[in-house]
Every structure is written in structure tokens, then in C-alpha cells.
Design a protein around this motif. Structure first.
Motif, PDB file in Angstrom:
ATOM      1  N   LYS A 152       0.825  -1.203   0.000  1.00 30.00           N
ATOM      2  CA  LYS A 152       0.000   0.000   0.000  1.00 30.00           C
ATOM      3  C   LYS A 152       0.862   1.257   0.000  1.00 30.00           C
ATOM      4  N   VAL A 153       1.947   1.231   0.748  1.00 32.10           N
ATOM      5  CA  VAL A 153       2.875   2.364   0.775  1.00 32.10           C
ATOM      6  C   VAL A 153       3.473   2.574  -0.611  1.00 32.10           C
ATOM      7  N   LEU A 154       3.945   1.497  -1.240  1.00 33.65           N
ATOM      8  CA  LEU A 154       4.531   1.603  -2.576  1.00 33.65           C
ATOM      9  C   LEU A 154       3.515   2.093  -3.599  1.00 33.65           C
ATOM     10  N   ASP A 155       2.301   1.587  -3.533  1.00 31.58           N
ATOM     11  CA  ASP A 155       1.257   2.024  -4.462  1.00 31.58           C
ATOM     12  C   ASP A 155       0.954   3.514  -4.311  1.00 31.58           C
ATOM     13  N   ALA A 156       1.062   4.025  -3.094  1.00 31.16           N
ATOM     14  CA  ALA A 156       0.761   5.432  -2.842  1.00 31.16           C
ATOM     15  C   ALA A 156       1.825   6.370  -3.412  1.00 31.16           C
ATOM     16  N   ILE A 157       3.072   5.930  -3.470  1.00 34.51           N
ATOM     17  CA  ILE A 157       4.137   6.838  -3.907  1.00 34.51           C
ATOM     18  C   ILE A 157       4.724   6.523  -5.277  1.00 34.51           C
ATOM     19  N   LYS A 158       4.371   5.400  -5.880  1.00 38.46           N
ATOM     20  CA  LYS A 158       5.005   4.983  -7.134  1.00 38.46           C
ATOM     21  C   LYS A 158       4.761   5.935  -8.292  1.00 38.46           C
ATOM     22  N   ASP A 159       3.651   6.651  -8.293  1.00 41.46           N
ATOM     23  CA  ASP A 159       3.373   7.585  -9.384  1.00 41.46           C
ATOM     24  C   ASP A 159       4.084   8.923  -9.190  1.00 41.46           C
ATOM     25  N   LEU A 160       4.537   9.201  -7.977  1.00 45.01           N
ATOM     26  CA  LEU A 160       5.264  10.441  -7.700  1.00 45.01           C
ATOM     27  C   LEU A 160       6.774  10.271  -7.877  1.00 45.01           C
ATOM     28  N   LEU A 161       7.286   9.128  -7.464  1.00 39.40           N
ATOM     29  CA  LEU A 161       8.733   8.898  -7.485  1.00 39.40           C
ATOM     30  C   LEU A 161       9.055   7.681  -8.340  1.00 39.40           C
ATOM     31  N   THR A 162      10.033   7.812  -9.212  1.00 34.72           N
ATOM     32  CA  THR A 162      10.469   6.646  -9.976  1.00 34.72           C
ATOM     33  C   THR A 162      11.568   5.897  -9.234  1.00 34.72           C
ATOM     34  N   GLU A 163      12.415   6.660  -8.546  1.00 33.13           N
ATOM     35  CA  GLU A 163      13.466   6.073  -7.733  1.00 33.13           C
ATOM     36  C   GLU A 163      13.488   6.765  -6.387  1.00 33.13           C
ATOM     37  N   ALA A 164      13.905   6.028  -5.365  1.00 37.18           N
ATOM     38  CA  ALA A 164      13.935   6.599  -4.022  1.00 37.18           C
ATOM     39  C   ALA A 164      15.071   5.986  -3.227  1.00 37.18           C
ATOM     40  N   SER A 165      15.585   6.766  -2.290  1.00 34.47           N
ATOM     41  CA  SER A 165      16.624   6.292  -1.377  1.00 34.47           C
ATOM     42  C   SER A 165      16.030   6.183   0.018  1.00 34.47           C
ATOM     43  N   PHE A 166      15.948   4.965   0.514  1.00 39.73           N
ATOM     44  CA  PHE A 166      15.424   4.699   1.843  1.00 39.73           C
ATOM     45  C   PHE A 166      16.587   4.694   2.826  1.00 39.73           C
ATOM     46  N   ASP A 167      16.526   5.550   3.833  1.00 38.05           N
ATOM     47  CA  ASP A 167      17.552   5.625   4.863  1.00 38.05           C
ATOM     48  C   ASP A 167      17.146   4.729   6.033  1.00 38.05           C
ATOM     49  N   CYS A 168      17.984   3.760   6.336  1.00 43.74           N
ATOM     50  CA  CYS A 168      17.692   2.790   7.392  1.00 43.74           C
ATOM     51  C   CYS A 168      18.610   3.042   8.583  1.00 43.74           C
ATOM     52  N   SER A 169      18.016   3.020   9.774  1.00 49.22           N
ATOM     53  CA  SER A 169      18.779   3.177  11.010  1.00 49.22           C
ATOM     54  C   SER A 169      18.121   2.303  12.067  1.00 49.22           C
ATOM     55  N   GLU A 170      18.671   2.313  13.278  1.00 43.80           N
ATOM     56  CA  GLU A 170      18.093   1.479  14.334  1.00 43.80           C
ATOM     57  C   GLU A 170      16.683   1.926  14.714  1.00 43.80           C
ATOM     58  N   SER A 171      16.320   3.180  14.398  1.00 44.22           N
ATOM     59  CA  SER A 171      14.980   3.675  14.741  1.00 44.22           C
ATOM     60  C   SER A 171      13.932   3.359  13.679  1.00 44.22           C
ATOM     61  N   GLY A 172      14.357   2.978  12.470  1.00 35.77           N
ATOM     62  CA  GLY A 172      13.403   2.639  11.425  1.00 35.77           C
ATOM     63  C   GLY A 172      13.897   3.029  10.040  1.00 35.77           C
ATOM     64  N   ILE A 173      12.956   3.125   9.114  1.00 34.29           N
ATOM     65  CA  ILE A 173      13.250   3.441   7.715  1.00 34.29           C
ATOM     66  C   ILE A 173      12.591   4.771   7.370  1.00 34.29           C
ATOM     67  N   GLN A 174      13.366   5.657   6.735  1.00 39.38           N
ATOM     68  CA  GLN A 174      12.842   6.967   6.368  1.00 39.38           C
ATOM     69  C   GLN A 174      13.116   7.244   4.898  1.00 39.38           C
ATOM     70  N   LEU A 175      12.215   8.019   4.314  1.00 40.12           N
ATOM     71  CA  LEU A 175      12.348   8.456   2.932  1.00 40.12           C
ATOM     72  C   LEU A 175      11.862   9.890   2.863  1.00 40.12           C
ATOM     73  N   GLN A 176      12.625  10.737   2.229  1.00 37.48           N
ATOM     74  CA  GLN A 176      12.175  12.092   1.949  1.00 37.48           C
ATOM     75  C   GLN A 176      12.689  12.439   0.564  1.00 37.48           C
ATOM     76  N   ALA A 177      11.753  12.737  -0.357  1.00 42.21           N
ATOM     77  CA  ALA A 177      12.137  13.002  -1.739  1.00 42.21           C
ATOM     78  C   ALA A 177      11.081  13.863  -2.426  1.00 42.21           C
ATOM     79  N   MET A 178      11.548  14.631  -3.411  1.00 39.09           N
ATOM     80  CA  MET A 178      10.652  15.444  -4.236  1.00 39.09           C
ATOM     81  C   MET A 178      10.349  14.673  -5.511  1.00 39.09           C
ATOM     82  N   ASP A 179       9.152  14.902  -6.060  1.00 39.19           N
ATOM     83  CA  ASP A 179       8.836  14.317  -7.356  1.00 39.19           C
ATOM     84  C   ASP A 179       9.661  15.036  -8.427  1.00 39.19           C
ATOM     85  N   ASN A 180       9.648  14.524  -9.656  1.00 38.72           N
ATOM     86  CA  ASN A 180      10.479  15.076 -10.733  1.00 38.72           C
ATOM     87  C   ASN A 180      10.146  16.524 -11.065  1.00 38.72           C
TER      88      ASN A 180
END
Length: 82
Positions: free
Chosen positions: A14-42
């Protein structure tokens, strides 16, 4: 070592379906607290800000910070079983 397991893969789908039309590629930052993503669309109109906290996973382990670059279109395609 990095390991993240959700009880239901439908949540991540569901998360991927929500953002796949905005972002073609993304960098997920992983740490001990969890996974984060912050990106602008094209077109630089929309900002995607996503946080998946470690306590939301069935099993989560991240021994050191890492960044995972993913092609979201391809990931969604593979997730749909095609």
C-alpha cells in the motif's frame, strides 16, 4: 546486518502504491529507529516524507546506518507477481 519483516506484506504494498506515481526512484535511509524516505517528485511539486518506525515491524534489525536506492516502478512490478 539489516533485517526488516512485516507481519503483512500488504502494508508495504500500500505504501509503494501510494508513492510509485510520484517517485520513480527513491533512497530509503535505514537506522536502528526505522526506515525513512524524503524526496521530491520530478517536477518539484510534491514532497514525499515517509517514516516506518522499527516498532511497526514484526522483526527489525539495523546494525549500522545504510541507504538503499530502489527503482519503485520495478519494485511494484515485482511485488505484483508479474
Amino acid at each position: 546486518m539489516f533485517e526488516a519483516r512485516l507481519v503483512s506484506s500488504a502494508t508495504f504494498k500500500k505504501v509503494l502504491d501510494a508513492i510509485k506515481d510520484l517517485l520513480t526512484e527513491a533512497s530509503f535511509d535505514c537506522s536502528e529507529s526505522g526506515i525513512q524516505l524524503q524526496a521530491m517528485d520530478n517536477s518539484h511539486v510534491s514532497l514525499v516524507s515517509l517514516t516506518l518506525r522499527s516498532d511497526g515491524f514484526d522483526k527489525y534489525r539495523c546494525d549500522r546506518n545504510l541507504t538503499m536506492g530502489m527503482n519503485l516502478g520495478r519494485l511494484v512490478y515485482l511485488n505484483n507477481g508479474s
